[in-house]
Write a protein that holds these residues in place. Structure first.
Motif, PDB file in Angstrom:
ATOM      1  N   ALA A  43      -8.415   2.842  10.235  1.00 14.07           N
ATOM      2  CA  ALA A  43      -8.260   2.705  11.755  1.00 14.07           C
ATOM      3  C   ALA A  43      -8.223   1.330  12.641  1.00 14.07           C
ATOM      4  CB  ALA A  43      -8.602   3.747  12.367  1.00 14.07           C
ATOM      5  N   ARG A  44      -9.635   0.800  12.315  1.00 12.63           N
ATOM      6  CA  ARG A  44      -9.865  -0.481  12.674  1.00 12.63           C
ATOM      7  C   ARG A  44      -8.782  -1.563  12.478  1.00 12.63           C
ATOM      8  NH1 ARG A  44     -10.431  -3.774  15.995  1.00 12.63           N
ATOM      9  NH2 ARG A  44     -12.396  -4.953  16.623  1.00 12.63           N
ATOM     10  N   LEU A  45      -8.487  -1.477  10.982  1.00 16.37           N
ATOM     11  CA  LEU A  45      -7.630  -2.425  10.478  1.00 16.37           C
ATOM     12  C   LEU A  45      -6.226  -2.490  11.325  1.00 16.37           C
ATOM     13  CD1 LEU A  45      -6.511  -4.651   8.468  1.00 16.37           C
ATOM     14  CD2 LEU A  45      -5.955  -2.664   7.008  1.00 16.37           C
ATOM     15  N   LYS A  46      -5.672  -1.223  11.476  1.00 19.95           N
ATOM     16  CA  LYS A  46      -4.374  -0.990  12.324  1.00 19.95           C
ATOM     17  C   LYS A  46      -4.332  -1.594  13.569  1.00 19.95           C
ATOM     18  CE  LYS A  46      -0.307   1.011  12.632  1.00 19.95           C
ATOM     19  NZ  LYS A  46       0.030   0.177  13.878  1.00 19.95           N
TER      20      LYS A  46
ATOM     21  N   ASN B 187       0.763  -1.111   0.137  1.00 17.97           N
ATOM     22  CA  ASN B 187      -0.244  -0.211  -0.044  1.00 17.97           C
ATOM     23  C   ASN B 187       0.787   1.309   0.047  1.00 17.97           C
ATOM     24  OD1 ASN B 187       0.936  -0.375   2.509  1.00 17.97           O
ATOM     25  ND2 ASN B 187      -0.824   0.517   3.425  1.00 17.97           N
ATOM     26  N   VAL B 188       2.127   1.335  -0.513  1.00 15.96           N
ATOM     27  CA  VAL B 188       2.942   2.636  -0.816  1.00 15.96           C
ATOM     28  C   VAL B 188       2.080   3.314  -1.506  1.00 15.96           C
ATOM     29  CG1 VAL B 188       4.998   3.436  -1.487  1.00 15.96           C
ATOM     30  CG2 VAL B 188       4.911   1.309  -0.037  1.00 15.96           C
ATOM     31  N   ARG B 189       1.550   4.384  -1.115  1.00 24.68           N
ATOM     32  CA  ARG B 189       0.709   5.440  -2.206  1.00 24.68           C
ATOM     33  C   ARG B 189       1.650   6.474  -2.993  1.00 24.68           C
ATOM     34  NH1 ARG B 189      -2.246   2.034  -1.892  1.00 24.68           N
ATOM     35  NH2 ARG B 189      -1.816   2.325  -3.972  1.00 24.68           N
TER      36      ARG B 189
ATOM     37  N   VAL C 224       1.000  -8.227  13.487  1.00 26.55           N
ATOM     38  CA  VAL C 224       1.333  -8.458  12.022  1.00 26.55           C
ATOM     39  C   VAL C 224       1.178  -7.113  11.384  1.00 26.55           C
ATOM     40  CG1 VAL C 224       0.689 -10.740  11.963  1.00 26.55           C
ATOM     41  CG2 VAL C 224      -1.083  -8.973  11.368  1.00 26.55           C
ATOM     42  N   PRO C 225       1.798  -6.929  10.023  1.00 23.17           N
ATOM     43  CA  PRO C 225       1.412  -5.669   9.397  1.00 23.17           C
ATOM     44  C   PRO C 225       0.101  -5.433   8.689  1.00 23.17           C
ATOM     45  CG  PRO C 225       3.600  -6.836   8.764  1.00 23.17           C
ATOM     46  CD  PRO C 225       2.764  -7.551   9.519  1.00 23.17           C
ATOM     47  N   PRO C 226      -0.583  -4.550   8.641  1.00 23.40           N
ATOM     48  CA  PRO C 226      -1.876  -4.287   8.294  1.00 23.40           C
ATOM     49  C   PRO C 226      -2.414  -4.996   6.899  1.00 23.40           C
ATOM     50  CG  PRO C 226      -1.317  -2.201   8.956  1.00 23.40           C
ATOM     51  CD  PRO C 226       0.074  -3.157   9.158  1.00 23.40           C
ATOM     52  N   TYR C 227      -1.359  -4.903   6.192  1.00 19.31           N
ATOM     53  CA  TYR C 227      -1.925  -5.663   4.713  1.00 19.31           C
ATOM     54  C   TYR C 227      -1.912  -7.019   4.760  1.00 19.31           C
ATOM     55  CZ  TYR C 227       3.325  -6.819   4.016  1.00 19.31           C
ATOM     56  OH  TYR C 227       4.395  -7.404   4.226  1.00 19.31           O
ATOM     57  N   VAL C 228      -1.433  -7.901   5.955  1.00 17.35           N
ATOM     58  CA  VAL C 228      -1.798  -9.081   5.965  1.00 17.35           C
ATOM     59  C   VAL C 228      -2.815  -9.644   6.222  1.00 17.35           C
ATOM     60  CG1 VAL C 228      -0.935 -11.133   7.208  1.00 17.35           C
ATOM     61  CG2 VAL C 228       0.587  -9.422   6.730  1.00 17.35           C
ATOM     62  N   ILE C 229      -3.870  -8.578   6.800  1.00 16.76           N
ATOM     63  CA  ILE C 229      -5.168  -8.805   7.003  1.00 16.76           C
ATOM     64  C   ILE C 229      -6.103  -8.477   5.827  1.00 16.76           C
ATOM     65  CG2 ILE C 229      -7.147  -8.408   8.401  1.00 16.76           C
ATOM     66  CD1 ILE C 229      -5.180  -7.978  10.898  1.00 16.76           C
TER      67      ILE C 229
ATOM     68  N   ASP D  33      -0.491  -2.875  -4.497  1.00 17.08           N
ATOM     69  CA  ASP D  33      -1.772  -3.507  -4.569  1.00 17.08           C
ATOM     70  C   ASP D  33      -2.711  -3.265  -5.835  1.00 17.08           C
ATOM     71  OD1 ASP D  33      -2.242  -0.738  -4.064  1.00 17.08           O
ATOM     72  OD2 ASP D  33      -2.875  -0.726  -1.976  1.00 17.08           O
ATOM     73  N   GLY D  34      -2.042  -2.579  -6.685  1.00 22.14           N
ATOM     74  CA  GLY D  34      -2.915  -2.245  -7.900  1.00 22.14           C
ATOM     75  C   GLY D  34      -3.751  -0.788  -7.918  1.00 22.14           C
ATOM     76  N   LEU D  35      -3.621  -0.074  -6.722  1.00 23.42           N
ATOM     77  CA  LEU D  35      -4.584   1.112  -6.788  1.00 23.42           C
ATOM     78  C   LEU D  35      -3.551   2.299  -6.984  1.00 23.42           C
ATOM     79  CD1 LEU D  35      -6.062   0.501  -3.152  1.00 23.42           C
ATOM     80  CD2 LEU D  35      -7.185   0.208  -5.518  1.00 23.42           C
ATOM     81  N   PRO D  36      -4.055   3.427  -7.423  1.00 22.52           N
ATOM     82  CA  PRO D  36      -3.426   4.362  -8.079  1.00 22.52           C
ATOM     83  C   PRO D  36      -2.107   4.748  -7.038  1.00 22.52           C
ATOM     84  CG  PRO D  36      -5.589   4.800  -8.305  1.00 22.52           C
ATOM     85  CD  PRO D  36      -5.821   3.444  -7.556  1.00 22.52           C
ATOM     86  N   ALA D  37      -1.050   5.168  -7.502  1.00 23.44           N
ATOM     87  CA  ALA D  37      -0.068   5.685  -6.763  1.00 23.44           C
ATOM     88  C   ALA D  37       0.822   6.760  -7.549  1.00 23.44           C
ATOM     89  CB  ALA D  37       1.107   4.601  -6.321  1.00 23.44           C
ATOM     90  N   HIS D  38       1.547   7.610  -6.948  1.00 22.83           N
ATOM     91  CA  HIS D  38       2.100   8.736  -7.400  1.00 22.83           C
ATOM     92  C   HIS D  38       3.686   8.710  -7.327  1.00 22.83           C
ATOM     93  CE1 HIS D  38       1.356  13.190  -8.599  1.00 22.83           C
ATOM     94  NE2 HIS D  38       2.588  12.941  -8.982  1.00 22.83           N
ATOM     95  N   CYS D  39       4.244   8.821  -8.338  1.00 23.94           N
ATOM     96  CA  CYS D  39       5.787   8.679  -8.497  1.00 23.94           C
ATOM     97  C   CYS D  39       6.231  10.049  -8.954  1.00 23.94           C
ATOM     98  CB  CYS D  39       6.253   7.657  -9.398  1.00 23.94           C
ATOM     99  SG  CYS D  39       5.600   6.089  -8.918  1.00 23.94           S
ATOM    100  N   LEU D  40       7.010  10.879  -8.026  1.00 24.28           N
ATOM    101  CA  LEU D  40       7.357  12.242  -8.348  1.00 24.28           C
ATOM    102  C   LEU D  40       8.669  12.331  -8.438  1.00 24.28           C
ATOM    103  CD1 LEU D  40       7.070  15.283  -8.940  1.00 24.28           C
ATOM    104  CD2 LEU D  40       6.757  15.684  -6.472  1.00 24.28           C
ATOM    105  N   LEU D  41       9.631  12.905  -9.388  1.00 26.72           N
ATOM    106  CA  LEU D  41      11.008  13.257  -9.340  1.00 26.72           C
ATOM    107  C   LEU D  41      11.180  14.585  -9.487  1.00 26.72           C
ATOM    108  CD1 LEU D  41      14.120  12.517  -9.761  1.00 26.72           C
ATOM    109  CD2 LEU D  41      13.590  12.295 -12.486  1.00 26.72           C
TER     110      LEU D  41
END
Length: 461
Positions: free
Chosen positions: A361-364, A124-126, A372-377, A150-158
């Motif tokens: 917040a509930r996931l965290k 989930n690195v956005r 465990v890290p949140p993405y495991v759930i 995760d396939g969701l939109p993410a932004h890469c800025l240089l």
């Protein structure tokens, strides 16, 4: 691996002695990544402005040096951001602890050198922000590839300025022979990419890995969404072309730009270039702007580079200079460029952001309790879909991507409780057609009961 060039694939086959091997290569294109290059002016302000769009969302900032990592981390922490450093100067324990904190979403931002990232699987690195210029396209692509897994939109800025390339060249010049030549070629390719204001960003990236990108526009990079029209740049182009001709077409961009800007550099004085008619006629543009203009004329076929990067005019440029033909392009000022968001705004509109934050917040909380890290759930994609569809039953939860029987039984009740409470608080009826993703919560208006009833009846056949 996600970044094996043709040569690397050949080396793998050779090293493992595969005389007859089946080679399976998927596309290198990551369609969900919005790719942007922006000028590195007022860099810290630009970083803060960028981060404000990702409040509470994890991301990585890459820097060239350990000192830059420490300085930027301290600055971010002082401004209230949750940031941690990562570089080879830290102890193994400190690196491991910071990495684990970031993976568990206990810190939002990892500020790192290239030492960070190998083997990291945080889906989930956005965003990935390059504060400094990478040494090669291969390194750059590996690093932006850590966003949006995760396939969701993410932004890469240089963030780019030409002096960063000059600094890297200084280090490259300390190397010997073939190693120096290869490093120089890699850096040249990276600079061409960074200074390109016209072509789709994906084309050179994919071409580097031997893949041809056939579409003319990807629709998800700064150049493809840039609506700035081409304008007449004849005057500044003629100044540049004339200066190149008057110096014998054997000098690189740095020297030519110094002449145009009236530099008192010793070499310019020794060569008598301060007596040229083009000396000092380009002071209206900053050095960075001239560099961008040079790269633009290289890309559009007016210039070519000869030995030792010397600039030469092409036949098209000679004709344009001789006959004073108009030269069209984008004026090299990038601060006012169209700021289409990374596609993330569109993605967010599909879901209820307030509900998403509550679910996250509930996931965290559950992840911390389980150690465990949140993405495991659940991934962010799963939460986004919940926040878009308001599932109220076990069967509806099973329709959400990433939720099977096991996770439904173990975690489903907690999330249904959050969604049910939220829907009651905001008067979101259970009759809302579950699959109608265009339905939006309107806090200030009463829901249109008739339309909701019609939709529910339609869903029931």
């Amino acid at each position: 691996t996600a970044t094996a060039t043709t040569r690397v694939r050949s080396d793998i086959q050779s090293s493992l002695r595969f005389s007859q091997s089946g080679e399976f290569v998927a596309s290198f294109n990551r369609e969900n990544l919005f790719i942007e290059v922006a000028p590195k002016r007022n860099a810290t302000e630009r970083v803060f402005h960028f981060l404000d769009r990702f409040q509470g969302q994890p991301g990585i900032i890459y820097c060239f040096s350990r000192r830059q990592v420490d300085d930027l981390t301290a600055l971010l922490v002082a401004e209230g951001y949750s940031a941690l450093p990562y570089h080879a100067g830290l102890t193994d324990d400190a690196r491991r602890r910071n990495q684990e904190t970031f993976i568990r979403d206990d810190a939002q931002i990892m500020v790192a050198t290239i030492a960070f990232g190998m083997g990291i699987n945080k889906p989930n690195v956005r965003f990935v922000l390059h504060y400094d210029l990478p040494k090669s396209i291969e390194s750059y692509y590996q690093e932006i590839g850590r966003a949006g897994r995760d396939g969701l939109p993410a932004h890469c800025l240089l963030l780019y300025r030409h002096s960063d390339a000059t600094r890297l060249r200084h280090f490259i010049n300390q190397k010997d022979g073939a190693e120096r030549n290869v490093a120089q070629q890699h850096l040249d390719a990276m600079v061409r990419y960074a200074e390109d204001q016209i072509n789709c960003r994906r084309k050179p990236l994919l071409a580097y890995f031997g893949e041809r990108y056939s579409a003319s526009h990807c629709g998800n990079c700064d150049n493809c969404v840039n609506e700035t029209p081409q304008v007449d740049i004849t005057t500044v182009a003629q100044k540049l072309l004339s200066c190149i001709v008057r110096t014998g077409e054997k000098f690189g961009a740095v020297h030519i730009i110094r002449i145009l800007r009236g530099s008192a550099d010793r070499r310019i004085l020794e060569l008598g270039h301060d007596r040229l008619s083009t000396y000092g006629i380009g002071r209206e543009l900053e050095r960075e702007q001239w560099h961008i203009l040079v790269r633009q004329l290289l890309q559009t076929g007016y210039l070519e580079q000869g030995e030792y990067e010397g600039l030469r005019l092409t036949p098209v440029a000679r004709q344009a200079l001789k006959e004073r033909l108009p030269v069209m392009g984008r004026f090299p000022e990038r601060d006012e460029r169209t700021r289409k968001k990374s596609g993330m705004d569109e993605g967010k509109n599909e879901s209820d952001e307030t509900l998403f934050a509550l679910l996250r917040a509930r996931l965290k909380q559950m992840a911390d309790e389980a150690g465990v890290p949140p993405y495991v759930i659940f991934s962010d994609r799963t939460l986004t879909e919940m926040a878009a569809r308001y599932p109220r039953t076990d069967d509806q939860l099973l329709d959400i991507s990433g939720i099977g029987r096991f996770k439904l039984q173990k975690y489903g009740g907690a999330f249904l409780e959050v969604i049910e409470g939220y829907c009651q608080q905001h008067n979101i009826s259970a009759e809302v057609p579950y699959d109608n993703r265009s339905v939006r919560r309107r806090v200030s208006e009463e829901p249109d009961i008739s339309s909701l009833s019609v939709g529910a009846a339609f869903d029931k056949g």
